[in-house]
Structures are given as structure tokens and as C-alpha cells.
Motif scaffolding. Structure first.
Motif, PDB file in Angstrom:
ATOM      1  N   ASN A   1      -2.954   0.900  -8.679  1.00  0.00           N
ATOM      2  CA  ASN A   1      -3.013   0.150  -9.938  1.00  0.00           C
ATOM      3  C   ASN A   1      -3.625   1.058 -10.993  1.00  0.00           C
ATOM      4  OD1 ASN A   1      -3.224  -1.772 -11.977  1.00  0.00           O
ATOM      5  ND2 ASN A   1      -4.053  -3.356 -10.648  1.00  0.00           N
ATOM      6  N   ILE A   2      -3.190   0.912 -12.263  1.00  0.00           N
ATOM      7  CA  ILE A   2      -3.803   1.731 -13.316  1.00  0.00           C
ATOM      8  C   ILE A   2      -4.768   0.919 -14.168  1.00  0.00           C
ATOM      9  CG2 ILE A   2      -2.000   3.483 -13.443  1.00  0.00           C
ATOM     10  CD1 ILE A   2      -0.814   1.926 -15.828  1.00  0.00           C
ATOM     11  N   SER A   3      -5.022  -0.339 -13.792  1.00  0.00           N
ATOM     12  CA  SER A   3      -5.930  -1.177 -14.580  1.00  0.00           C
ATOM     13  C   SER A   3      -7.329  -1.182 -13.970  1.00  0.00           C
ATOM     14  CB  SER A   3      -5.394  -2.606 -14.651  1.00  0.00           C
ATOM     15  OG  SER A   3      -6.441  -3.503 -14.998  1.00  0.00           O
ATOM     16  N   LYS A   4      -8.280  -0.629 -14.687  1.00  0.00           N
ATOM     17  CA  LYS A   4      -9.675  -0.550 -14.198  1.00  0.00           C
ATOM     18  C   LYS A   4     -10.261  -1.930 -13.903  1.00  0.00           C
ATOM     19  CE  LYS A   4     -12.357   3.436 -15.835  1.00  0.00           C
ATOM     20  NZ  LYS A   4     -11.404   4.415 -15.383  1.00  0.00           N
ATOM     21  N   GLU A   5     -10.067  -2.842 -14.857  1.00  0.00           N
ATOM     22  CA  GLU A   5     -10.637  -4.187 -14.714  1.00  0.00           C
ATOM     23  C   GLU A   5     -10.153  -4.862 -13.431  1.00  0.00           C
ATOM     24  OE1 GLU A   5     -12.931  -5.605 -18.316  1.00  0.00           O
ATOM     25  OE2 GLU A   5     -12.348  -6.697 -16.509  1.00  0.00           O
ATOM     26  N   GLN A   6      -8.834  -4.776 -13.240  1.00  0.00           N
ATOM     27  CA  GLN A   6      -8.281  -5.426 -12.056  1.00  0.00           C
ATOM     28  C   GLN A   6      -8.791  -4.757 -10.775  1.00  0.00           C
ATOM     29  OE1 GLN A   6      -3.962  -5.311 -12.779  1.00  0.00           O
ATOM     30  NE2 GLN A   6      -4.046  -7.484 -13.275  1.00  0.00           N
ATOM     31  N   LEU A   7      -8.837  -3.444 -10.775  1.00  0.00           N
ATOM     32  CA  LEU A   7      -9.259  -2.731  -9.570  1.00  0.00           C
ATOM     33  C   LEU A   7     -10.719  -3.031  -9.226  1.00  0.00           C
ATOM     34  CD1 LEU A   7      -7.476   0.706  -9.833  1.00  0.00           C
ATOM     35  CD2 LEU A   7      -7.259  -0.982  -8.018  1.00  0.00           C
ATOM     36  N   ALA A   8     -11.569  -3.118 -10.254  1.00  0.00           N
ATOM     37  CA  ALA A   8     -12.984  -3.407  -9.998  1.00  0.00           C
ATOM     38  C   ALA A   8     -13.114  -4.749  -9.273  1.00  0.00           C
ATOM     39  CB  ALA A   8     -13.744  -3.434 -11.321  1.00  0.00           C
ATOM     40  N   TYR A   9     -12.366  -5.713  -9.753  1.00  0.00           N
ATOM     41  CA  TYR A   9     -12.378  -7.043  -9.127  1.00  0.00           C
ATOM     42  C   TYR A   9     -11.864  -6.963  -7.696  1.00  0.00           C
ATOM     43  CZ  TYR A   9     -11.318 -11.988  -8.360  1.00  0.00           C
ATOM     44  OH  TYR A   9     -11.263 -13.259  -7.841  1.00  0.00           O
TER      45      TYR A   9
ATOM     46  N   VAL B   1      -8.554  -1.714   3.352  1.00  0.00           N
ATOM     47  CA  VAL B   1      -7.827  -1.724   2.076  1.00  0.00           C
ATOM     48  C   VAL B   1      -8.432  -0.688   1.141  1.00  0.00           C
ATOM     49  CG1 VAL B   1      -6.911  -3.102   0.202  1.00  0.00           C
ATOM     50  CG2 VAL B   1      -7.535  -4.209   2.349  1.00  0.00           C
ATOM     51  N   GLN B   2      -7.616   0.265   0.723  1.00  0.00           N
ATOM     52  CA  GLN B   2      -8.076   1.303  -0.190  1.00  0.00           C
ATOM     53  C   GLN B   2      -7.405   1.069  -1.543  1.00  0.00           C
ATOM     54  OE1 GLN B   2      -6.813   5.151   1.075  1.00  0.00           O
ATOM     55  NE2 GLN B   2      -8.090   6.258  -0.390  1.00  0.00           N
ATOM     56  N   PHE B   3      -8.215   0.752  -2.557  1.00  0.00           N
ATOM     57  CA  PHE B   3      -7.659   0.563  -3.900  1.00  0.00           C
ATOM     58  C   PHE B   3      -7.743   1.879  -4.656  1.00  0.00           C
ATOM     59  CE2 PHE B   3      -6.604  -3.785  -3.815  1.00  0.00           C
ATOM     60  CZ  PHE B   3      -7.538  -4.452  -3.033  1.00  0.00           C
ATOM     61  N   ILE B   4      -6.609   2.286  -5.199  1.00  0.00           N
ATOM     62  CA  ILE B   4      -6.523   3.606  -5.829  1.00  0.00           C
ATOM     63  C   ILE B   4      -6.131   3.467  -7.296  1.00  0.00           C
ATOM     64  CG2 ILE B   4      -5.297   5.830  -5.801  1.00  0.00           C
ATOM     65  CD1 ILE B   4      -4.854   5.307  -2.775  1.00  0.00           C
ATOM     66  N   GLU B   5      -7.010   3.990  -8.173  1.00  0.00           N
ATOM     67  CA  GLU B   5      -6.685   3.914  -9.594  1.00  0.00           C
ATOM     68  C   GLU B   5      -5.766   5.070  -9.942  1.00  0.00           C
ATOM     69  OE1 GLU B   5      -9.995   3.816 -12.306  1.00  0.00           O
ATOM     70  OE2 GLU B   5      -8.659   4.037 -14.046  1.00  0.00           O
ATOM     71  N   ASP B   6      -4.458   4.827  -9.846  1.00  0.00           N
ATOM     72  CA  ASP B   6      -3.501   5.886 -10.119  1.00  0.00           C
ATOM     73  C   ASP B   6      -2.128   5.267 -10.286  1.00  0.00           C
ATOM     74  OD1 ASP B   6      -3.003   9.196  -8.574  1.00  0.00           O
ATOM     75  OD2 ASP B   6      -2.501   8.387 -10.558  1.00  0.00           O
ATOM     76  N   ASP B   7      -1.261   6.041 -10.891  1.00  0.00           N
ATOM     77  CA  ASP B   7       0.148   5.656 -11.049  1.00  0.00           C
ATOM     78  C   ASP B   7       0.809   5.699  -9.666  1.00  0.00           C
ATOM     79  OD1 ASP B   7       3.059   6.039 -11.551  1.00  0.00           O
ATOM     80  OD2 ASP B   7       2.420   6.107 -13.648  1.00  0.00           O
ATOM     81  N   TYR B   8       1.642   4.703  -9.378  1.00  0.00           N
ATOM     82  CA  TYR B   8       2.265   4.645  -8.051  1.00  0.00           C
ATOM     83  C   TYR B   8       3.131   5.871  -7.769  1.00  0.00           C
ATOM     84  CZ  TYR B   8       6.998   3.845  -9.674  1.00  0.00           C
ATOM     85  OH  TYR B   8       8.230   4.022 -10.242  1.00  0.00           O
ATOM     86  N   ARG B   9       3.517   6.585  -8.819  1.00  0.00           N
ATOM     87  CA  ARG B   9       4.369   7.758  -8.609  1.00  0.00           C
ATOM     88  C   ARG B   9       3.609   8.889  -7.920  1.00  0.00           C
ATOM     89  NH1 ARG B   9       6.932   7.596 -14.592  1.00  0.00           N
ATOM     90  NH2 ARG B   9       4.784   6.927 -14.990  1.00  0.00           N
ATOM     91  N   ASN B  10       2.288   8.725  -7.833  1.00  0.00           N
ATOM     92  CA  ASN B  10       1.489   9.734  -7.142  1.00  0.00           C
ATOM     93  C   ASN B  10       1.225   9.383  -5.691  1.00  0.00           C
ATOM     94  OD1 ASN B  10       1.315  11.446  -9.387  1.00  0.00           O
ATOM     95  ND2 ASN B  10      -0.333  10.196 -10.256  1.00  0.00           N
ATOM     96  N   ILE B  11       1.904   8.359  -5.208  1.00  0.00           N
ATOM     97  CA  ILE B  11       1.798   8.029  -3.784  1.00  0.00           C
ATOM     98  C   ILE B  11       2.172   9.258  -2.968  1.00  0.00           C
ATOM     99  CG2 ILE B  11       2.871   6.740  -1.890  1.00  0.00           C
ATOM    100  CD1 ILE B  11       3.283   4.414  -3.854  1.00  0.00           C
ATOM    101  N   SER B  12       1.320   9.592  -1.999  1.00  0.00           N
ATOM    102  CA  SER B  12       1.689  10.631  -1.041  1.00  0.00           C
ATOM    103  C   SER B  12       1.521   9.976   0.325  1.00  0.00           C
ATOM    104  CB  SER B  12       0.776  11.848  -1.197  1.00  0.00           C
ATOM    105  OG  SER B  12      -0.572  11.436  -1.078  1.00  0.00           O
ATOM    106  N   SER B  13       1.844  10.667   1.373  1.00  0.00           N
ATOM    107  CA  SER B  13       1.724  10.104   2.722  1.00  0.00           C
ATOM    108  C   SER B  13       2.916   9.190   3.041  1.00  0.00           C
ATOM    109  CB  SER B  13       0.408   9.312   2.841  1.00  0.00           C
ATOM    110  OG  SER B  13       0.218   8.898   4.160  1.00  0.00           O
ATOM    111  N   LYS B  14       3.039   8.904   4.329  1.00  0.00           N
ATOM    112  CA  LYS B  14       4.156   8.085   4.788  1.00  0.00           C
ATOM    113  C   LYS B  14       3.645   6.708   5.192  1.00  0.00           C
ATOM    114  CE  LYS B  14       7.699  11.107   5.147  1.00  0.00           C
ATOM    115  NZ  LYS B  14       8.851  10.986   4.259  1.00  0.00           N
ATOM    116  N   PHE B  15       4.463   5.715   4.947  1.00  0.00           N
ATOM    117  CA  PHE B  15       4.057   4.342   5.223  1.00  0.00           C
ATOM    118  C   PHE B  15       5.134   3.596   5.984  1.00  0.00           C
ATOM    119  CE2 PHE B  15       0.258   4.386   2.658  1.00  0.00           C
ATOM    120  CZ  PHE B  15       0.503   5.397   1.750  1.00  0.00           C
ATOM    121  N   ASP B  16       4.697   2.585   6.725  1.00  0.00           N
ATOM    122  CA  ASP B  16       5.653   1.733   7.433  1.00  0.00           C
ATOM    123  C   ASP B  16       6.264   0.697   6.506  1.00  0.00           C
ATOM    124  OD1 ASP B  16       3.095   2.140   9.574  1.00  0.00           O
ATOM    125  OD2 ASP B  16       5.115   2.640  10.295  1.00  0.00           O
ATOM    126  N   ALA B  17       5.578   0.405   5.419  1.00  0.00           N
ATOM    127  CA  ALA B  17       6.110  -0.579   4.474  1.00  0.00           C
ATOM    128  C   ALA B  17       5.674  -0.252   3.054  1.00  0.00           C
ATOM    129  CB  ALA B  17       5.667  -1.989   4.859  1.00  0.00           C
TER     130      ALA B  17
END
Lengths: 415, 415
Positions: B214-222, B236-252
Motif C-alpha cells: 500500500n502507498i497510503s501511510k495512514e492506512q498502513l499505520a492502522y 502479515v508484513q505490511f509494506i509501504e511501496d508500490d505493488y510494482r516493486n513486488i519481488s519474490s514468488k507467491f502462491d497467490a
């Protein structure tokens, strides 16, 4: 492993060796990811990249091989049917591996050029040039040999993969009726009804009145007979006509296994027919073979099995048939592996009857159908083909189910 | 019924009468199919074509009316927020009827011209020109006033339409988890996680490890606070970043309510991100507001609520995000009326808190949000907007469910 040829003049030997070497190298690269071995007309034996091999190909002439190398999509099938290429072993796995080689590739320039040439020829020469092994007016007796007892010649539905084909074809018809939310007394129109199984099922189990369109005399005669036997002639009307001549309004429109034969150019017209045929709260279902990305049908299939057929992407269907009329897609389900399973059953049943088929037709006919069934099964397994069921209604219809529970209730049915 | 104006010089009276008559006629034709009455600044009263009226509009200035007649899509909203147009009565029904007038029309030339002008201005002038009433960094306190307790700001799922909003938001999250067939220990990535409700739900109820972008600070803090309170910070790891910077492989891969903000030009890139983020048997789900045919977002919404937003057709998503990567669509479900129901709940809850909202912001802010919520509800009711959930996987993944029973099993859950 390459065995050298004997008794050839030295100069020609060098040229021949060079050409042989090139052919061998070319074949090796084609089969590097496939569990198949190849034997050529001169006994040369080439091992595939995956061992042990599950199939063995023999190519009986140099010309056949050259054609295959130039245009495998068309000439593997030609050579197989003509007996210039024989295959022992697991045909489906072989084709699956062959098809998987480039399932993520987009057609490149070479492919586009061959396709263009093929398309030009297809439009200018008589289609009689390529013998059509498949048409719906082949005697019903042929299809009766290996289809289920209701003569459903479309993808069955296997909620349990180990179901028998008969039960899976019934489950398919039930699944469609539930998606259409049929109610007693409603009017349903079916575009392209085959031998009538679905039309009769809808009338018998859901109490609807059905008008079913088909242009095949043979199929319709059978369907009408079945309706009579089951005392449903007053509820199911079989009409020998093009579905574009549908008049009257219906509560539901259904088309199973016909869209592939309509042709992209006619999709807007189909949308128009559906639009004028449905009541304001009418529902529709299209069940068809499709693709994940645009690509025309295999050219051997198009030449010898289904001239004019085209398996569309979801996009091509939605943009041309639904968008112009503000139809809402309410549900899409992909039954790809169900079609692979259906074809697996058909192939087994067909193979048990090849002696009989050879009596009615000939050996080439048997090989063509074997290749078509096995190739189709492989295509669904390797994801070259998909099977989509699209359920839709008018955008303005607010009389909608809030969930899909009704599709999955047991009610004593084998769902 | 028209009351004539008094005390005007005869010549001007004639001109004024002509102009007034024209305005009256124009308004009458606009409201001929709508249950609304209109009163103008000079007390002229015009009855709508459907009686009795369920709403009453007052237009307080001639200039406001002229703007509305020139470009209703933009200026009805402007006038309403600025208090130049007031509405008493059933706002949702009014907007629904207004929107239904041309739901089957395709944008004509006049519309195209206005859109072109709007687009040019939008790209050249500072966006600050149009005040943005909506952004995710408005204090969480505002949203807490009327969202459900988990702060889900996307369409809920009402398998029973009379469910409470709280239960329906839980049902939505459960429905998504089931579509993704989540298994304990799997890795899931969420693109655009809002206040974290779904990420936390997946970790808590399905035992998966989640990375949520998520790129919204307010939402992530909550969100981070909630994860901590529920002892899920290790899952659960909340990451303040654009989703286009996703790295790693996921099952979903899951994205709920974000695609509308990605913009069509970025769809190919999104497809690329999904492609590199999924394991060979990985599954994905996109949940987004869409359309039955291409049309850009309401221009008042775009100017004041969601700049840059675009609700795509199924085609636009499938062709740009899935087709290039041979993704298979396995399931599509349209939850249009569920969003209308969700907005109905939000509007009722919002209206109960308008005094508080006025304290934090002002009267204009209240009117803007009322119009946005009511207008959105009306759009889903009149089918201008759809809500699609697309479930997909790699074309080459053959590890697929044979039926959708698992979505509808009761297991003690309110499904």
C-alpha cells in the motif's frame, strides 16, 4: 545415434551425408524436450531428449519428413493419415509434449507467413481439395458407436473426475439448466441442438417449452424420434433452420458447442439475434471451445475436420456479442480439464470400435479420427484450448441470484 | 405548469418569455421519464413525467441551470455541492432514473467533444483546480464513522441480501479466500491492501503468510496496529511501496478495489508483475469495478473524487493483463447488486454521522460525499457499473478444482 548410409559415390556421399546430418540435427532439436524416438526410412534411429520414450514415430519417406519440417502444423497430420508417418505408443502424451513446446509463444513471422498463404489458398481453391473427415451428416451410426447414449457431442461435466461418461453428460445438462435458473412453463430456445439431448433434458426435468434449431437433417431426425419416444413432442419443437431465423421471445437462450462454427465475422449478428430473442429478464448461456489468446484453429483440423471453425478468446466473444447490447456477464466457468477428460473417454470408446469404423469407412478415416480425438485431448491438457461457459443476462435485469448455491445443491442429484 | 414573470418591459418580456419557455421545455424533456419535480429560482414549477415524484429539485440560479443543460454530467454535481441545486427526497432513485435514461446509448458526438475538451484540460491544468474530496489519507477517523469495524472499503458479499454489513464484509473475505483455495503455510501477496482487513483475515483464518502492499501511510499505520493487536505481526508484513516493486514468488496474488486506480495504460505492466510474482501453480484474484462496455468514469467523480480512475470492461482487463502471459481465467462472478447493497448501507451509516463530518470538514464536503455514495449506488442499480471478481491461474497449471462446491460449503460459516 546415426548409422551411415552405404554404397553411394564419394562426392554424393559427402553431400548426402551433409544433408542427412542436417535432417538428423533438425529432428533432434525438435524432439529434445519430448519423450519420443524417431526412426527414418533408412533405419536411422534418433533418440528424443526425454527418456524413456513413451511413443515411437517412424517416418517412411524423405518427402514426408521435408514437408513436416517446413510446416509441422499441417503435415504431421497429413503424413499420419496417409500412412507416411506411423506412431506406436502414447499418442496423447506425444501430442501434448509437442504442443507444450510453444504454448507460451506468440505466433512469429514464419507462422504468420504460412498462415497467410494457407488462408489465401483456402479462400480460392475448392474445399473439396482437402477431404473433410468430419461432418455432422455422417451417418448417426458412426457416432452411436462411441458417444454416450444421449449422443452428447460436447464437453461433459465431471464434478467428480472418476465419473462415468454417461453420468458426466447428464451432469453437464443439469449444470446448464441450473445456471439458466429454468422454471416450469418458461420458453427456451437452443441454437445448434445436435441430437437433441439437452433440449429433451430441459423439457423433461424442468418443464420448459423448447424450440431447438439445427441445420443437420440427420441429427434432427434422431432428435425428433427421441422426443416422440419420451412423449415430449408437445414440449420440444425441433426446427430445421439457421438459428438466425429465430423469432419470438424467450426466457432463456442457450448454445452449446456451436459458437466455434459461427465465425468471428458473425458474432455481431449473433448478439443481435440474442438481443431480439430474450425477454427483459431473459438469461443466456454460451458453452464453447475458446483460447487464452487469439490464435486460429490448427490448420490440419481446419482443412480436414472443421473448415471455418474458430475457437475465440473470452474477449472476442464479450466485445462482439455482449458489449454492443449492454449484456451483463454474470458468471464464467472454465471447464478445460473436463473436455480433456471427455475426449479421453471418447478416444477409449472409439478405439474399441475401429474395426467397425474401418468397415463403414476406411483405414485413413480411422487414423484421421484418432489423430483428431487424441490431438484435441492433448490440446486441452496442454492449455492450447479452453472450454468456457458464459452465463449472461440483460444489463438492466435486476432479478438476479445473490449467490451460486443453487448450482451446487445435492438434491439427490449426482452433483 | 409555468407561472409567468411580472413587471418586465414588453419587448424584453417577449425575449425573456421566449428564453424562459425554451428553458422550461428543455427541462420538461429531460425529466419526462423521471419521478422528480423541479422548481427554478423564479418559483417556476415544472412537473416530471412520472408522478407522484419521489424527489424535488430546486435550482437556485439561471447560470447554474445553463451549465447543467450544457454539461449535466459535470455540472449537476458541481451545482449540488455548491448549494446552487438542492434536492429533497429519494436521491438514489432520482439518480438511478437519470442514469437509466441512456444506459443503452453509446456516447454520441456531443459527448465525445465534451470528453475531449475535458481530457485536454485535465492534462494541462493543475489538478488542484478541482478540489479532491476523496483521498485515502483523509484521517482514518472520517472513515471509521461509517465503514464496518474492519474498515473494508470495497464491495461486500451478501449471499443473503438481508445480512448486516459487518457479516457481509466477513463473507466477502471468506469468499475470496475460498476462490484462492488458500492452504496453511502458503505465501500470499496483496496489491493495494487498504486498512489491512483482508490480509489479516487470510493470515488468521487460513494460516498463510501475507505481504501486503500500500502507498497510503495512514492506512498502513492502522493496518500494522491491527495486526499487532491480533498477534499476527509475524504472519502479515505490511509494506509501504508500490505493488510494482513486488519481488519474490507467491502462491497467490490478490487485488481488491485497486485495479480501478491503476489506469489502462499500466495494465500490461500489471500483467508482467503478476507473471513474475506467481509460482507455476499460483492463483490470482482481481476484484474491481467494471463496465459492460467501454466508457470512462463520470467526469464529476473524476474531477472531485477519483482523479485518474477508470472502470474497465472484462475485455480490457483480460486482453491487457492475462492474454500476453497465457493466464487462464477460471472463474468470473459479477457482484453488481452486492455493491449497490454495500453502498446502501454506507449511505445510511454516513447520513447518521453528517453532523460529525461537518465538524471535521464542512457542508460542501458532506454534500460531495452524499452525492458520491448515492450516485454510486444508483450506478450499480441501473447497471452503469458492474463488480467483477476474476479468478485466474497460469495456463499451464493443471492442478485445478473440478467443481466450485468448496465455495458454497456451510462449515458453520454464514455462506
Amino acid at each position: 545415434m546415426v548409422k551411415e548410409m552405404e554404397q553411394t559415390p564419394p562426392a554424393m556421399q559427402e553431400t548426402t551425408d551433409g544433408a542427412s546430418q542436417w535432417l538428423t540435427t533438425k529432428i533432434k532439436s525438435l524432439i529434445k524436450d519430448i519423450p519420443v524416438d524417431v526412426t527414418l526410412w533408412d533405419k536411422r534411429h534418433i533418440l528424443g531428449g526425454i527418456q524413456p520414450a513413451t511413443a515411437h514415430i517412424t517416418i517412411h519417406s524423405r518427402i514426408a519428413l521435408l514437408k513436416i519440417l517446413i510446416d509441422p502444423e499441417l503435415y504431421v497430420g497429413e503424413a499420419y493419415v496417409n500412412g507416411k508417418l506411423t506412431i506406436k505408443g502414447d499418442l496423447v502424451t506425444l501430442i501434448k509434449f509437442w504442443g507444450s513446446r510453444d504454448v507460451n509463444d506468440r505466433p512469429g513471422l514464419g507462422y504468420q507467413i504460412r498462415k497467410l498463404i494457407f488462408d489465401i489458398r483456402a479462400n480460392t481453391l475448392s474445399r473439396a481439395k482437402g477431404y473433410i473427415y468430419h461432418h455432422y451428416d455422417i451417418s448417426n451410426d458412426f457416432y452411436k458407436l462411441w458417444l454416450d447414449k444421449n449422443m452428447s457431442y460436447t464437453c461433459a461435466y465431471f464434478p467428480e473426475p472418476n465419473m462415468e461418461l454417461e453420468a458426466a453428460q447428464v451432469a453437464k445438462m443439469e449444470h446448464i439448466c441450473r445456471k439458466l435458473e429454468l422454471k416450469p412453463g418458461e420458453k427456451v430456445v437452443e441454437a445448434g441442438c445436435g441430437w437433441g439431448a439437452l433440449a429433451i433434458y430441459m423439457a423433461k426435468h424442468y418443464g420448459v417449452n423448447v424450440q431447438a434449431y439445427n441445420i443437420s437433417k440427420e441429427q434432427l431426425a434422431y432428435a425428433q424420434e427421441q422426443a416422440k419416444i419420451q412423449n415430449l413432442s408437445d414440449k420440444v419443437q425441433f426446427i430445421e433452420d439457421d438459428y438466425r431465423n429465430i423469432s419470438s421471445k424467450f426466457d432463456a437462450f442457450v448454445s452449446v458447442g456451436m459458437l466455434e462454427h459461427v465465425g468471428k465475422a458473425c458474432y455481431p449478428e449473433m448478439g443481435s439475434v440474442i438481443h431480439r430473442s430474450l425477454t427483459p429478464e431473459g438469461r443466456g448461456l454460451l458453452h464453447f471451445i475458446g483460447r487464452n489468446y487469439p490464435r486460429h484453429i490448427n490448420r490440419w483440423i481446419r482443412r480436414h475436420i472443421f473448415p471455418g471453425a474458430y475457437p475465440p478468446t473470452l474477449c472476442e466473444v464479450i466485445s462482439d456479442i455482449f458489449e454492443p447490447w449492454n449484456f451483463s456477464v454474470t458468471d464464467i466457468e472454465n471447464l478445460r480439464l473436463h473436455y480433456a477428460k471427455t475426449l479421453e473417454h471418447w478416444l477409449v470408446r472409439f478405439e474399441k470400435k475401429t474395426d467397425r469404423v474401418k468397415e463403414i469407412f476406411d483405414e485413413q478415416f480411422v487414423r484421421a479420427w484418432r489423430l483428431y480425438l487424441a490431438g484435441s485431448e492433448a490440446s486441452f491438457l496442454s492449455s492450447r484450448l479452453q472450454l468456457f461457459q458464459i452465463t449472461f443476462t440483460r444489463g438492466t435485469n435486476n432479478n438476479l441470484a445473490w449467490n451460486r448455491n443453487h448450482l451446487y445443491q445435492m438434491d439427490g442429484l449426482n452433483m
